[in-house]
Design a protein around this motif. Sequence first.
Motif, PDB file in Angstrom:
ATOM      1  N   ASP A 139       0.837  -1.195   0.000  1.00  0.00           N
ATOM      2  CA  ASP A 139       0.000   0.000   0.000  1.00  0.00           C
ATOM      3  C   ASP A 139       0.883   1.260   0.000  1.00  0.00           C
ATOM      4  O   ASP A 139       0.679   2.199  -0.771  1.00  0.00           O
ATOM      5  CB  ASP A 139      -0.888  -0.038   1.249  1.00  0.00           C
ATOM      6  N   TYR A 140       1.900   1.219   0.858  1.00  0.00           N
ATOM      7  CA  TYR A 140       2.839   2.342   0.928  1.00  0.00           C
ATOM      8  C   TYR A 140       3.500   2.578  -0.432  1.00  0.00           C
ATOM      9  O   TYR A 140       3.584   3.693  -0.934  1.00  0.00           O
ATOM     10  CB  TYR A 140       3.902   2.060   2.002  1.00  0.00           C
ATOM     11  N   GLU A 192       2.244   6.372  -7.088  1.00  0.00           N
ATOM     12  CA  GLU A 192       1.249   7.314  -7.643  1.00  0.00           C
ATOM     13  C   GLU A 192       1.724   8.742  -7.508  1.00  0.00           C
ATOM     14  O   GLU A 192       1.603   9.541  -8.435  1.00  0.00           O
ATOM     15  CB  GLU A 192      -0.089   7.142  -6.901  1.00  0.00           C
ATOM     16  N   ASN A 193       2.302   9.041  -6.355  1.00  0.00           N
ATOM     17  CA  ASN A 193       2.821  10.396  -6.144  1.00  0.00           C
ATOM     18  C   ASN A 193       3.884  10.770  -7.151  1.00  0.00           C
ATOM     19  O   ASN A 193       3.829  11.838  -7.763  1.00  0.00           O
ATOM     20  CB  ASN A 193       3.488  10.491  -4.755  1.00  0.00           C
ATOM     21  N   ASN A 223       1.123   4.051  -3.051  1.00  0.00           N
ATOM     22  CA  ASN A 223       0.915   5.488  -2.803  1.00  0.00           C
ATOM     23  C   ASN A 223       2.092   6.306  -3.300  1.00  0.00           C
ATOM     24  O   ASN A 223       1.936   7.334  -3.961  1.00  0.00           O
ATOM     25  CB  ASN A 223       0.737   5.762  -1.301  1.00  0.00           C
TER      26      ASN A 223
END
Length: 720
Positions: free
Chosen positions: A498-499, A505-506, A502
């Motif tokens: 999950d990290y 995506e950033n 994220n």
Amino acid sequence: RLNAISAVNKTTSTSKPLNFLEEKPTDLFGCNVFNDKVMQEHLPKPVYKSLKRTMENGEQMDPSIADAVASAMKEWALSRGATHYTHVFYPLTGLTAEKHDSFLEPDGRGGAIAQFSGSTLIQGEPDASSFPNGGLRTTFEARGYTAWDITNPAYLLENDNGVFLCIPTAFVSWTGEALDKKTPLLRSNQAIHTQTSRLLKLLGHKNFGRIQNFAGVEQEYFLVDRNFYFARPDLYLAGRTLFGAKPAKGQEQDDHYFGTIPKRVLAFMIEVERDLYKLGVPVKTRHNEVAPGQYEIAPMFEDSNLANDHNQMIMSVLKSVAKRYGMACLMHEKPFAGINGSGKHLNYSIGNGDFGSLFDPGETPHENAQFLLFCAAMIRAVHKNGPLLRSSVACASNDHRLGANEAPPAIMSIFLGQQLTDIFEQIKKGDEVTSKAKGILRVGVDTLPPLPMDAGDRNRTSPFAFTGNRFEFRAVGSSQSIAGAQLILNTILADSLDYISNRLENLMYGENWELNDAVTKIIQEIIQEHDAVIFNGDGYSSEWAVEAEKRGLANLRTTPEALPALNTDESVKLFESFGVLSKRELDSRTSIFFEQYVNAIQTEVGLAIKISRTSILPAAVRYQTELARNCLNMKELGLGCVQGPLTTLTENLNGLESAANELETMLTQKHSDEQEHAQFLCNKVLPVMTELREYADRLEEIVADDLWPLPTYQEMLFIK
Ligand code: ADP
Ligand code: MG
């Protein structure tokens, strides 16, 4: 004891050897399982298809098919001689529980019919009040439900008492809270599927099947002749010997490990395998283990939920078949002090038919980059959550093993092997992540050098080792369910994935990075922050404990030290955010695990006092009397007597008595709560137990052999 020894010689045991010519593997394997083939034969096509969708893709089950499935199951089971059905579940005791119901129901006209409806298939209501719930269910609302786990097949259990249809189930309270090991495992499977799929999509994959997590479980155990077993109350009540001097011959010579399997044991193994094949458990390897009397069995890896059920079956089949061969199968982590203990190596990976293992390097630069990213996720997970992972294997019996220079230390670290470590080092140092300079590995562009398969074999001292296409978690205890460790591995890995998603995506959508560069950057960041957990050296060395402390890695040696990590604010947040366990469920689990620790130690202490007073002390006193009388006689004759043995014996006898008395007083102490009680037992009581044992073991070495009541280590370990 002497009777037990002579009884061993009378044991005869033969089994029908397994022969794949006579018993065709295809007829044998899974013949007692309501498997795909049986379902296809017995179910209407639309029902079969609908059921398959649920099994394979985790889709909601269509309740309208339950009756059809139940009726097909019933017909199949009855045709195979079944009389009862049972919902099988895995309460927090770590054992397997069953409640049998007859297929037979009165028809109201003086006769009876065979009944088994969809609703009885889907849901059962065992009297749940006797299973641990840690405050989740007060006894007056003793309702717990078993809910059909549709993803695992039903099967027939055959034994001397008949045939039963077994339905794997999850066990929950009436408020829907998990009371078992399976429910949170299933929830964590969902978290792995969701988070892995999300990352894979970001990496450019489309249209792939459900992501699974796999477990391959190597199970170690001891075999002891039943004549000895029943002469040792400590063995049959506590699972381990509380007394016993070191045998004259130990395991130093390794002659057991490399030796041939003794005949009786081989006959036993063959029958175990036959029984397990029938149940569809893909048993693959069998061999002697390091210690005398110790063995291992390992099936092929499977989806973790199935592997968990299968491991439970393996443990029960081992125990029941051992009985038939006049032996007792010991699952305890440390049945014999000073002799190697038993563990359960949990081989862990994620993936599916489309990808294989996502921890497998693969052949193209793209696959390699993906592999490094998933490895980095695992590294981050173990580094961030070392104590939590440690808590998953904390129990009284496993405390004897972890850190005892033969099992991995209680410090959670990762072994990667030199080559993979070098690769991560390069990435860590590469200041220009897209550097085209020679010799620097460009993630996603270059191919990795082939990594040696099973590199882990060269380092058995690591609790968590990369072994070519998976990680091997070696800290699980032989008696434990794998579910606890597996669900924590799933949850902490899901968190890392999950990290990573994220962050990806950033970088990609926020800062316009190219995919390859972003992946490299993230691996680099993770390694810079988390490489303290990587350790390829000797985990048994005392230097490692010192070094690990410098690196900030926790060294939680005992259960009371290790358990609190399960229920910190951070853990609660983690489990809740992935929907694996709620705060209430974690409270209940922590309290149950502390209670189990307290119960286990208290039983042992009580037994130790009793055995020392009623078996050891009387034997020693008899011998003392004999020696004393001899001394008096000798003096009367005007001859000197040998005083030495009498003095040593008397000293140890007195020591034994006072240690037993001290323990007895300690047991009466009151405690504020379970956790404080556990700490008291661990820090104050166990040292006195050790002292008591030392006196007893010295007595064993002095007292006349014909007076000694308990079968000795050498008898139990070497007589087969
Ligand atoms: P060793 O004793 O060398 O560790 P074993 O053959 O006894 O090896 O056990 C290895 C276990 O790992 C087996 O259960 C095997 O099926 C399992 N395994 C192999 N590949 C994977 C994988 N990708 N994921 C999970 N488990 C695996
Ligand atoms: Mg292994």
